[in-house]
Design a protein around this motif. Structure first.
Motif, PDB file in Angstrom:
ATOM      1  N   PRO A  94      47.672  63.786  53.410  1.00  0.00           N
ATOM      2  CA  PRO A  94      46.705  62.828  53.730  1.00  0.00           C
ATOM      3  C   PRO A  94      45.305  63.462  53.746  1.00  0.00           C
ATOM      4  O   PRO A  94      45.115  64.652  54.189  1.00  0.00           O
ATOM      5  N   ALA A  95      44.287  62.791  53.044  1.00  0.00           N
ATOM      6  CA  ALA A  95      42.870  63.205  53.262  1.00  0.00           C
ATOM      7  C   ALA A  95      42.436  63.058  54.524  1.00  0.00           C
ATOM      8  O   ALA A  95      42.974  62.530  55.420  1.00  0.00           O
ATOM      9  N   PRO A  96      41.335  63.934  55.065  1.00  0.00           N
ATOM     10  CA  PRO A  96      40.749  63.659  56.366  1.00  0.00           C
ATOM     11  C   PRO A  96      39.997  62.362  56.250  1.00  0.00           C
ATOM     12  O   PRO A  96      38.732  62.427  56.505  1.00  0.00           O
ATOM     13  N   MET A  97      40.888  61.459  56.705  1.00  0.00           N
ATOM     14  CA  MET A  97      40.292  60.171  56.861  1.00  0.00           C
ATOM     15  C   MET A  97      39.333  59.676  58.097  1.00  0.00           C
ATOM     16  O   MET A  97      38.257  59.066  57.932  1.00  0.00           O
ATOM     17  N   ALA A  98      39.606  60.352  59.159  1.00  0.00           N
ATOM     18  CA  ALA A  98      38.684  60.041  60.226  1.00  0.00           C
ATOM     19  C   ALA A  98      37.148  60.457  59.815  1.00  0.00           C
ATOM     20  O   ALA A  98      36.162  59.603  60.071  1.00  0.00           O
ATOM     21  N   GLU A  99      36.990  61.415  59.591  1.00  0.00           N
ATOM     22  CA  GLU A  99      35.604  61.958  59.137  1.00  0.00           C
ATOM     23  C   GLU A  99      35.053  61.184  57.840  1.00  0.00           C
ATOM     24  O   GLU A  99      33.915  60.987  57.926  1.00  0.00           O
ATOM     25  N   LEU A 100      35.923  60.986  57.002  1.00  0.00           N
ATOM     26  CA  LEU A 100      35.460  60.351  55.852  1.00  0.00           C
ATOM     27  C   LEU A 100      34.947  58.735  56.140  1.00  0.00           C
ATOM     28  O   LEU A 100      34.110  58.278  55.800  1.00  0.00           O
ATOM     29  N   LEU A 101      35.895  58.183  57.175  1.00  0.00           N
ATOM     30  CA  LEU A 101      35.506  56.801  57.470  1.00  0.00           C
ATOM     31  C   LEU A 101      34.083  56.829  58.150  1.00  0.00           C
ATOM     32  O   LEU A 101      33.303  55.737  58.228  1.00  0.00           O
ATOM     33  N   ASP A 102      34.128  57.861  58.961  1.00  0.00           N
ATOM     34  CA  ASP A 102      32.805  57.935  59.897  1.00  0.00           C
ATOM     35  C   ASP A 102      31.499  58.006  58.832  1.00  0.00           C
ATOM     36  O   ASP A 102      30.714  57.505  58.986  1.00  0.00           O
ATOM     37  N   LEU A 103      31.634  58.895  57.999  1.00  0.00           N
ATOM     38  CA  LEU A 103      30.584  59.058  56.973  1.00  0.00           C
ATOM     39  C   LEU A 103      30.454  57.717  56.168  1.00  0.00           C
ATOM     40  O   LEU A 103      29.089  57.398  55.950  1.00  0.00           O
ATOM     41  N   ALA A 104      31.454  57.069  55.844  1.00  0.00           N
ATOM     42  CA  ALA A 104      31.391  55.715  55.059  1.00  0.00           C
ATOM     43  C   ALA A 104      30.604  54.688  55.927  1.00  0.00           C
ATOM     44  O   ALA A 104      29.567  53.871  55.497  1.00  0.00           O
ATOM     45  N   ASP A 105      30.958  54.832  57.131  1.00  0.00           N
ATOM     46  CA  ASP A 105      30.401  53.673  58.082  1.00  0.00           C
ATOM     47  C   ASP A 105      29.001  53.918  58.258  1.00  0.00           C
ATOM     48  O   ASP A 105      28.183  53.137  58.267  1.00  0.00           O
ATOM     49  N   ARG A 106      28.656  55.248  58.311  1.00  0.00           N
ATOM     50  CA  ARG A 106      27.129  55.547  58.766  1.00  0.00           C
ATOM     51  C   ARG A 106      26.360  55.215  57.320  1.00  0.00           C
ATOM     52  O   ARG A 106      25.051  54.986  57.650  1.00  0.00           O
ATOM     53  N   HIS A 107      26.675  55.312  56.341  1.00  0.00           N
ATOM     54  CA  HIS A 107      26.351  55.051  55.096  1.00  0.00           C
ATOM     55  C   HIS A 107      26.311  53.648  54.180  1.00  0.00           C
ATOM     56  O   HIS A 107      25.998  53.408  53.192  1.00  0.00           O
ATOM     57  N   GLY A 108      27.253  52.741  54.895  1.00  0.00           N
ATOM     58  CA  GLY A 108      27.753  51.701  54.363  1.00  0.00           C
ATOM     59  C   GLY A 108      28.212  51.643  53.293  1.00  0.00           C
ATOM     60  O   GLY A 108      28.240  50.888  52.237  1.00  0.00           O
ATOM     61  N   LEU A 109      29.291  52.525  53.153  1.00  0.00           N
ATOM     62  CA  LEU A 109      30.093  52.634  51.867  1.00  0.00           C
ATOM     63  C   LEU A 109      31.566  52.439  51.986  1.00  0.00           C
ATOM     64  O   LEU A 109      32.056  52.035  53.259  1.00  0.00           O
ATOM     65  N   ALA A 110      32.064  51.733  51.001  1.00  0.00           N
ATOM     66  CA  ALA A 110      33.488  51.236  50.937  1.00  0.00           C
ATOM     67  C   ALA A 110      34.468  52.475  50.740  1.00  0.00           C
ATOM     68  O   ALA A 110      33.886  53.735  50.244  1.00  0.00           O
ATOM     69  N   VAL A 111      35.448  52.618  51.512  1.00  0.00           N
ATOM     70  CA  VAL A 111      36.587  53.913  51.177  1.00  0.00           C
ATOM     71  C   VAL A 111      37.805  53.272  50.521  1.00  0.00           C
ATOM     72  O   VAL A 111      38.500  52.183  50.876  1.00  0.00           O
ATOM     73  N   ILE A 112      37.920  53.602  49.168  1.00  0.00           N
ATOM     74  CA  ILE A 112      39.169  53.301  48.420  1.00  0.00           C
ATOM     75  C   ILE A 112      40.180  54.814  48.698  1.00  0.00           C
ATOM     76  O   ILE A 112      39.744  55.715  47.995  1.00  0.00           O
ATOM     77  N   GLU A 113      41.128  54.423  49.197  1.00  0.00           N
ATOM     78  CA  GLU A 113      42.454  55.502  49.344  1.00  0.00           C
ATOM     79  C   GLU A 113      43.004  55.639  47.866  1.00  0.00           C
ATOM     80  O   GLU A 113      43.612  54.656  47.633  1.00  0.00           O
ATOM     81  N   ASP A 114      43.102  56.747  47.125  1.00  0.00           N
ATOM     82  CA  ASP A 114      44.070  56.864  46.063  1.00  0.00           C
ATOM     83  C   ASP A 114      45.165  57.576  46.674  1.00  0.00           C
ATOM     84  O   ASP A 114      45.349  58.637  47.126  1.00  0.00           O
ATOM     85  N   VAL A 145      30.846  65.796  50.808  1.00  0.00           N
ATOM     86  CA  VAL A 145      30.836  64.425  50.699  1.00  0.00           C
ATOM     87  C   VAL A 145      29.513  64.028  51.280  1.00  0.00           C
ATOM     88  O   VAL A 145      28.772  63.550  50.557  1.00  0.00           O
ATOM     89  N   ARG A 146      29.274  64.550  52.321  1.00  0.00           N
ATOM     90  CA  ARG A 146      28.031  64.340  53.167  1.00  0.00           C
ATOM     91  C   ARG A 146      26.740  64.629  52.158  1.00  0.00           C
ATOM     92  O   ARG A 146      25.893  63.771  52.018  1.00  0.00           O
ATOM     93  N   ALA A 147      26.848  65.972  51.788  1.00  0.00           N
ATOM     94  CA  ALA A 147      25.731  66.397  50.932  1.00  0.00           C
ATOM     95  C   ALA A 147      25.664  65.900  49.427  1.00  0.00           C
ATOM     96  O   ALA A 147      24.616  65.759  48.859  1.00  0.00           O
ATOM     97  N   ALA A 148      26.821  65.047  49.289  1.00  0.00           N
ATOM     98  CA  ALA A 148      26.710  64.153  47.736  1.00  0.00           C
ATOM     99  C   ALA A 148      26.262  62.803  47.800  1.00  0.00           C
ATOM    100  O   ALA A 148      25.882  62.233  46.866  1.00  0.00           O
ATOM    101  N   ILE A 149      26.235  62.232  49.043  1.00  0.00           N
ATOM    102  CA  ILE A 149      25.655  61.208  49.281  1.00  0.00           C
ATOM    103  C   ILE A 149      24.258  60.756  48.876  1.00  0.00           C
ATOM    104  O   ILE A 149      23.472  61.198  49.549  1.00  0.00           O
ATOM    105  N   THR A 150      23.763  59.780  47.989  1.00  0.00           N
ATOM    106  CA  THR A 150      22.543  59.324  47.585  1.00  0.00           C
ATOM    107  C   THR A 150      22.485  57.964  47.769  1.00  0.00           C
ATOM    108  O   THR A 150      23.430  57.230  48.136  1.00  0.00           O
ATOM    109  N   SER A 151      21.385  57.317  47.463  1.00  0.00           N
ATOM    110  CA  SER A 151      20.940  55.857  47.584  1.00  0.00           C
ATOM    111  C   SER A 151      21.865  55.161  46.543  1.00  0.00           C
ATOM    112  O   SER A 151      22.089  53.866  46.664  1.00  0.00           O
ATOM    113  N   ARG A 152      22.471  55.723  45.622  1.00  0.00           N
ATOM    114  CA  ARG A 152      23.112  54.947  44.398  1.00  0.00           C
ATOM    115  C   ARG A 152      24.598  54.956  44.806  1.00  0.00           C
ATOM    116  O   ARG A 152      25.402  54.469  44.187  1.00  0.00           O
ATOM    117  N   CYS A 153      24.900  55.611  45.895  1.00  0.00           N
ATOM    118  CA  CYS A 153      26.632  55.693  46.075  1.00  0.00           C
ATOM    119  C   CYS A 153      26.942  54.423  46.807  1.00  0.00           C
ATOM    120  O   CYS A 153      26.425  53.874  47.603  1.00  0.00           O
TER     121      CYS A 153
END
Ligand code: PLP
Length: 373
Positions: A141-161, A121-129
């Motif tokens: 459950p997906a690894p939410m702690a790591e994903l929320l941390d990444l989202a936080d650092r890049h200003g992304l929303a997280v939608i859990e499916d 995920v980290r490698a796939a984040i671009t300015s358009r994400c």
């Protein structure tokens, strides 16, 4: 050939038998009041489900795909915005991104859990994400702690499916209530299933909840308001009533699934060189019980199990980037783990009414099928 036993993949008749009377009573009330869409039954279920999840708001919608579309639309997704999701999921996750005007970016998965891999995920984040959609695939459950941390650092929303993970927990919280928004499908075979199509969006954010409420019902909160371009994705009262009746049983049904998974794991331990049971990290609710077998044995084994009355399957024929709908993404060979898992995966019967004898029968045929099929 003599088929000694039938072990269905899911057993809805057994579940219906438990709740039938209560549901018939609720449906009779709906017929008496002719209050068929949204209104009191839907509101009641929304409140019960939000409380069950420990979330601020639950909004009942038409199905799980719409739940994802509405969540993305509520975030204000713009044409061409990128949304990162797992290469291994049901096709609806990627479909919803396209339907909401976005561009799906599929990333490879963890070989043990089949879930989205944070480093990819980290490698796939671009300015358009704009957003990440982790899928709690098969109930894990997906690894939410790591994903929320990444989202936080890049200003992304997280939608859990969370379409496959009703009632599962991650670090003490119910999945679906952890990200910016959570989306559920109540397709009849889900761990919490309606008697038709239904879904829900869950969020703690009151503004997003209001936007989803407007979007699901032609852009307004009342029949005469159309303030934004919405759509029709309202939950109907009969589905809401069925879900309200079933919800109090969900934890017990999930616990039964965990017991079945433990029994499968014990029986499969003797075949460890050829059959890998699912790896459970956190609180798996085993919507689907997926084992891995040698790729060259998988299809003959699937046929052999079915010939012997066992409802086995593959979830999902794909992966997503190999479906006709998404082949244009040109990802062939670029998601090697999803591709390999896809060739090895085999879903075995899993439902709360499964008996010890059923599981023994399945495992016995798995063992013989590996040799003779
Ligand atoms: C992971 C996942 N996402 C989304 C969906 C879509 O839900 P529905 O079929 O209710 O539209 C499903 C349902 O099957 C699913 O399994």
């Amino acid at each position: 050939m003599e088929v000694r036993r039938t072990v269905p993949f899911v057993d809805l008749p057994a579940q219906v038998a438990v709740v039938r009377k209560e549901i018939e009573d609720r449906i009779a009330q709906i017929i008496d009041t002719t209050s068929f869409i949204l209104r009191e039954h839907c509101q009641r279920f929304e409140e019960e489900y939000a409380a069950f999840l420990g979330a601020g708001h639950a909004i009942g919608v038409g199905n799980g795909t719409d739940a994802l579309v509405l969540a993305l639309r509520a975030l204000g997704l713009k044409s061409g915005d990128e949304v990162i999701t797992a290469g291994n999921s049901f096709v609806a996750t990627a479909e919803a991104i396209v339907l909401a005007g976005g561009r799906p970016v599929l990333v490879d998965v963890d070989p043990d859990t089949h879930n989205m891999e944070p480093d990819r995920v980290r490698a796939a984040i671009t300015s358009r994400c704009r957003a990440l959609i982790p899928v709690h695939l098969y109930g894990q459950p997906a690894p939410m702690a790591e994903l929320l941390d990444l989202a936080d650092r890049h200003g992304l929303a997280v939608i859990e499916d969370a379409a496959q993970a009703h009632g599962a927990s991650y670090a003490g919280r119910r999945v679906g209530s952890i990200g910016t928004l959570g989306c559920f499908s109540f397709y009849p075979t889900k761990n919490l299933g309606a008697f038709g199509d239904a879904g829900a969006v869950v969020t703690d954010d009151a503004d997003l909840a209001t936007r989803v409420r407007m979007l699901r019902d032609h852009g307004g909160l009342t029949a005469d308001d159309h303030d934004i371009i919405g759509q029709n994705s309202r939950m109907d009262a009969m589905q809401a009533a069925v879900l309200s009746v079933k919800l109090p049983y969900l934890d017990e049904w999930n616990e039964r699934r965990r017991q079945c998974a433990r029994q499968y794991a014990e029986r499969l331990a003797g075949m460890a060189d050829r059959v890998a049971p699912p790896v459970a990290i956190d609180d798996h609710v085993y919507h689907i019980y997926v084992v891995r077998v040698p790729a060259e044995r998988r299809d003959p084994l699937l046929r052999y199990l079915r010939q012997n009355g066992i409802g086995a399957g593959v979830h999902y024929p794909g992966p997503i980037h190999r479906t006709g709908a998404f082949a244009h993404l040109g990802l062939e060979g670029r998601l090697p783990i999803a591709e390999r898992l896809n060739a090895e995966m085999l879903s075995l019967p899993m439902h709360p009414a499964l008996t010890e004898d059923d599981i023994d029968y399945v495992c016995e045929h798995l063992a013989t099928g590996l040799d003779v099929a």
